[in-house]
Design an enzyme around this catalytic site. Structure first.
Site: not given
Lengths: 242, 206
Positions: A108, A147, A157, A160, A162
């Protein structure tokens, strides 16, 4: 003549409860007393209105919206598209949809993310758009990577994206996460497992949409978002109550 | 078998996660991407009424301030109207009544400037005391939390507010009332939100 009334009661059985010990961070961040049930009044049935002056046309193209001139984000090029609907199946027009995600390596662009995968200099990781009059929206982006995170020592994770969606009333406000079909992390993700209802989980998994895929260019995934619906005020002439 | 009702089901919520800033406040995440970020100017330059500041923290069950919260506020203007087609009379040009604020990464403090809202119309009759509608998301919060902030200098209106009076436990109503003080001539309201404990803030299933 019917006028729109309040929103349908939220079906809490399909949403994650606040306290979900398998997702450790929720333990200290979950209220323990019962919520007070509140019928809608003016502040609940209304919500902020956004327009095209609020955003730029290119905000929905994450491959280019942070890239240097002549360059583009690295990763599997995808189109994400679908509709925002309400529980009555009606489109939710002109509503703001915002997304954010990791880059293709699972990193990120955030001052608090220290994962060792590199930052992509041409990828910011956020986009926004307004649905059209039919509730339709689309983004172009890259498929995010898996991630790692500190829930258990070896927690990852699934890929994905958000999503944040408004609707027309503040009580429709929703933040969720979109997943991709076939991801092996889906059945073992502690955050997905906060959702008690298997069909509600399925509703978060975007499906490959070959018809919308642009040949030799970008793979498409379709993802519809459903917000709470509103009741029609039939036979109502109440004067009592709050 | 009876007919199928054919309603769709609402999409399930998932936590906003630790990196909510990237999507909703990218400047705070550490980069500049949009022409303008949304939600930093709640009232706009033309709004009538008293200019106020609202500050607080969101405190977890261990008593620690949460440092990765995002709050949104939705409020009426000083005349009690919301900036929405069903919100009452038209509002001032530039008044949106919606804002978005994040907590400081080091201290967990949040704060925003706005105007004090007026009384709003009740569900059927009467009025509601001036209040802000708040929505709270963060890592570890699985579905956004709805609450309201009322004003300590509105004791009379608060006493008859239909929503405060719904709260059976009178001592819990105080968790929704922000204390007014003054700093450099500006009214400042303090509103700490507690997620757990004896003084847990009242949250609403709206």
């Amino acid at each position: 003549m019917t006028t729109p009334g309040e929103f349908y009661q939220r079906d809490r059985t399909l949403h994650p409860p606040a306290h979900t010990p398998g997702y450790k961070t929720s333990v200290a961040r979950s209220p323990r007393y019962s919520m007070i049930s509140l019928q809608n009044s003016v502040g609940e049935i209304t919500g902020p209105v956004f327009g095209h002056n609020d955003i730029d046309a290119g905000d929905n193209d994450l491959i280019f919206n942070y890239a240097k001139p002549g360059e583009s984000a690295i990763g599997e090029r995808i189109i994400l598209h679908g509709r925002v609907l309400d529980e009555n199946g009606r489109p939710v027009p002109n509503t703001l949809v915002e997304i954010w995600q990791a880059n293709a390596g699972g990193r990120y662009r955030h001052k608090k993310d220290t994962y060792l995968a590199p930052i992509d200099p041409n990828f910011g990781g956020c986009g926004r758009t307004l649905t059209d009059e039919n509730g339709y929206y689309f983004f172009r982006t890259i498929k995010p990577g898996a991630y790692p995170w500190r829930n258990y020592v070896n927690s990852w994770r699934p890929a994905h994206i958000h999503l944040s969606v408004f609707g027309s009333g503040f009580v429709q406000r929703l933040i969720t996460q979109l997943y991709f079909e076939g991801d092996p992390f889906l059945p073992i993700c502690p955050i997905i497992q906060t959702i008690p209802d298997p069909e509600a989980v399925d509703q978060l998994i975007a499906r490959l949409d070959l018809n919308a895929t642009i040949p030799l260019d970008s793979v498409a995934y379709k993802f519809d978002v459903v917000l709470r619906g509103r009741r029609s005020t039939l036979f109502e002439n109440r004067l009592e109550g709050n | 078998m009876a007919q199928n009702l054919n309603y769709l089901r609402e999409t399930a919520s998932q936590t906003a996660g630790p990196y909510v800033h990237i999507g909703l406040a990218p400047g705070a995440a550490g980069f500049d991407i949009y022409k303008q970020e949304l939600g930093w100017d709640i009232a706009g330059p033309n709004a009538a009424g008293e200019r106020i500041r609202v500050e607080g923290r969101v405190i977890d069950g261990m008593g620690a301030p949460i440092k990765d919260v995002l709050l949104e506020v939705w409020q009426a203007n000083a005349a009690g109207n919301y900036a929405h087609p069903e919100g009452g009379s038209p509002v001032e040009d530039g008044f949106r009544g919606w804002g978005r604020v994040i907590t400081d990464f080091d201290t967990g403090e949040w704060g925003f400037d706005t105007v004090k809202p007026g009384k709003t119309r009740g569900r059927n009759v009467g009025t509601q005391a001036p209040h802000l509608n708040l929505w709270i998301v963060a890592r570890g919060i699985n579905i956004g939390l709805n609450t309201r902030m009322y004003f300590s200098d509105e004791a009379e209106a608060n006493a008859t507010d239909p929503v405060l009076n719904l709260i059976e436990w009178e001592n819990r109503r105080a968790t929704l009332i922000a204390a007014r003080s003054e700093r450099d001539g500006t009214p400042v309201y303090r509103f700490d939100i507690r997620l757990q404990g004896e003084d847990e803030t009242v949250f609403f299933d709206v």
